[in-house]
Design an enzyme around this catalytic site. Structure first.
Site, PDB file in Angstrom:
ATOM      1  N   ASN A  91       0.848  -1.192   0.000  1.00  0.00           N
ATOM      2  CA  ASN A  91       0.000   0.000   0.000  1.00  0.00           C
ATOM      3  C   ASN A  91       0.891   1.253   0.000  1.00  0.00           C
ATOM      4  O   ASN A  91       1.699   1.443   0.920  1.00  0.00           O
ATOM      5  CB  ASN A  91      -0.892  -0.047   1.254  1.00  0.00           C
ATOM      6  CG  ASN A  91      -1.816   1.153   1.352  1.00  0.00           C
ATOM      7  OD1 ASN A  91      -1.406   2.275   1.075  1.00  0.00           O
ATOM      8  ND2 ASN A  91      -3.036   0.936   1.761  1.00  0.00           N
ATOM      9  N   HIS A 104      -3.783  -4.448   7.950  1.00  0.00           N
ATOM     10  CA  HIS A 104      -3.947  -3.279   8.821  1.00  0.00           C
ATOM     11  C   HIS A 104      -3.078  -3.406  10.067  1.00  0.00           C
ATOM     12  O   HIS A 104      -3.220  -4.353  10.837  1.00  0.00           O
ATOM     13  CB  HIS A 104      -5.396  -3.022   9.244  1.00  0.00           C
ATOM     14  CG  HIS A 104      -5.645  -1.545   9.418  1.00  0.00           C
ATOM     15  ND1 HIS A 104      -5.198  -0.852  10.501  1.00  0.00           N
ATOM     16  CD2 HIS A 104      -6.217  -0.636   8.600  1.00  0.00           C
ATOM     17  CE1 HIS A 104      -5.514   0.422  10.359  1.00  0.00           C
ATOM     18  NE2 HIS A 104      -6.118   0.593   9.210  1.00  0.00           N
TER      19      HIS A 104
HETATM   20  N1  PXP Z   1      -6.080  -2.900   4.504  1.00  0.00           N
HETATM   21  C1  PXP Z   1      -7.011  -1.915   4.559  1.00  0.00           C
HETATM   22  C2  PXP Z   1      -8.407  -2.243   4.197  1.00  0.00           C
HETATM   23  C3  PXP Z   1      -6.637  -0.604   4.906  1.00  0.00           C
HETATM   24  O1  PXP Z   1      -7.585   0.370   4.941  1.00  0.00           O
HETATM   25  C4  PXP Z   1      -5.295  -0.326   5.184  1.00  0.00           C
HETATM   26  C5  PXP Z   1      -4.879   1.069   5.509  1.00  0.00           C
HETATM   27  O2  PXP Z   1      -5.051   1.878   4.383  1.00  0.00           O
HETATM   28  C6  PXP Z   1      -4.364  -1.384   5.102  1.00  0.00           C
HETATM   29  C7  PXP Z   1      -4.791  -2.664   4.782  1.00  0.00           C
HETATM   30  C8  PXP Z   1      -2.923  -1.180   5.364  1.00  0.00           C
HETATM   31  O3  PXP Z   1      -2.733  -0.859   6.707  1.00  0.00           O
HETATM   32  P1  PXP Z   1      -1.312  -0.348   7.183  1.00  0.00           P
HETATM   33  O4  PXP Z   1      -1.030   0.927   6.439  1.00  0.00           O
HETATM   34  O5  PXP Z   1      -1.481  -0.174   8.648  1.00  0.00           O
HETATM   35  O6  PXP Z   1      -0.318  -1.419   6.806  1.00  0.00           O
END
Ligand code: PXP
Length: 237
Positions: free
Chosen positions: A7, A191
């Site tokens: 991400n 997340h």
């Molecule tokens: N999955 C989802 C659905 C999210 O909203 C996020 C944050 O944008 C992530 C994964 C990635 O989380 P992190 O940035 O804490 O790794």
């Protein structure tokens, strides 16, 4: 072997802090791919606080792996998804005041709307995951809405303060995954995962893909994007 979708939202967060041209999440995504990322994830938020429409459009045209678009279930986002046609959409709840996505979708309240939303996306050959809290009851409800899969929210596991709390949260994640597997849903997780806490989740072999952002982008400030991605890919695999 689990896949890693990187991400790159927070590369854009830094750029937007100065409304500048760099750092560019598109460049970061290409570097992530060079380092072995299996996919790129972006969250196009209603308030456009980090990723912009331009980023999404260029990423679709340039990345060679899979583009996962996280978005709220709104009319505007549906129109964008149908136009850009990412490989997949992850539907997330969105609140303007939150720092990051705070919890999973309220599937019960929005059941009919989600069903219609998912059907429209799938008719356009876009795979759909729902981002949900780790609860077998929510997995059951989610299954009824007809998605391809679920992304299990690992935030509470990641934020647990004690070993006991951490193992309770990990069990919640695992129980939800087992049920999702039984009803044939694809299983993703994400997340709050970082270099310290990812291994215990990565040991759950049913998870097909991880979406990890903040920890990778934070580490890349010190090591560069490629090294940060290489190390996380090693841990999730
Ligand atoms: N999955 C989802 C659905 C999210 O909203 C996020 C944050 O944008 C992530 C994964 C990635 O989380 P992190 O940035 O804490 O790794």
């Amino acid at each position: 072997m689990a896949r890693l979708s990187v991400n790159v939202d927070h590369v854009a967060t830094l750029r937007q802090a100065r409304l500048s041209r760099e750092p560019d999440p598109v460049t970061a995504a290409l570097k992530a791919e060079i380092a072995g990322a299996d996919g790129i994830t972006v969250h196009l938020r209603e308030d456009r606080r980090h990723i912009q429409d331009r980023d999404l459009a260029i990423l679709k045209k340039t990345i060679k792996t899979r583009l996962n678009l996280e978005m709220a279930a709104t009319k505007e986002m549906l129109g964008i998804a149908l136009e850009v046609k990412p490989h997949m959409v992850t539907i997330v709840p969105e609140k303007r005041q939150e720092l990051t996505t705070e919890g999973g979708l309220d599937v019960r309240t929005h059941m009919d709307k989600l069903k219609r939303f998912i059907q429209t996306l799938r008719e356009s050959k876009i795979a759909v995951n729902l981002f949900i809290d780790p609860s077998p009851d929510i997995v059951k409800l989610c299954h009824k809405t007809g998605p391809d899969g679920v992304e299990i929210h690992t935030g509470r596991y990641a934020e647990a303060l004690t070993d006991r709390e951490r193992s309770v949260e990990l069990k919640r994640v695992y129980d939800s995954i087992l049920l999702a597997k039984r009803v044939n849903l694809r299983i993703h997780a994400g997340h709050g995962l970082d270099y310290q806490n990812v291994s215990d989740v990565a040991a759950i072999k049913e998870i097909e893909e991880f979406a990890i952002g903040f920890a990778i982008v934070a580490r890349s400030v010190y090591t560069g994007m490629e090294e940060a991605v290489r190390e996380m890919a090693r841990l999730v695999r």
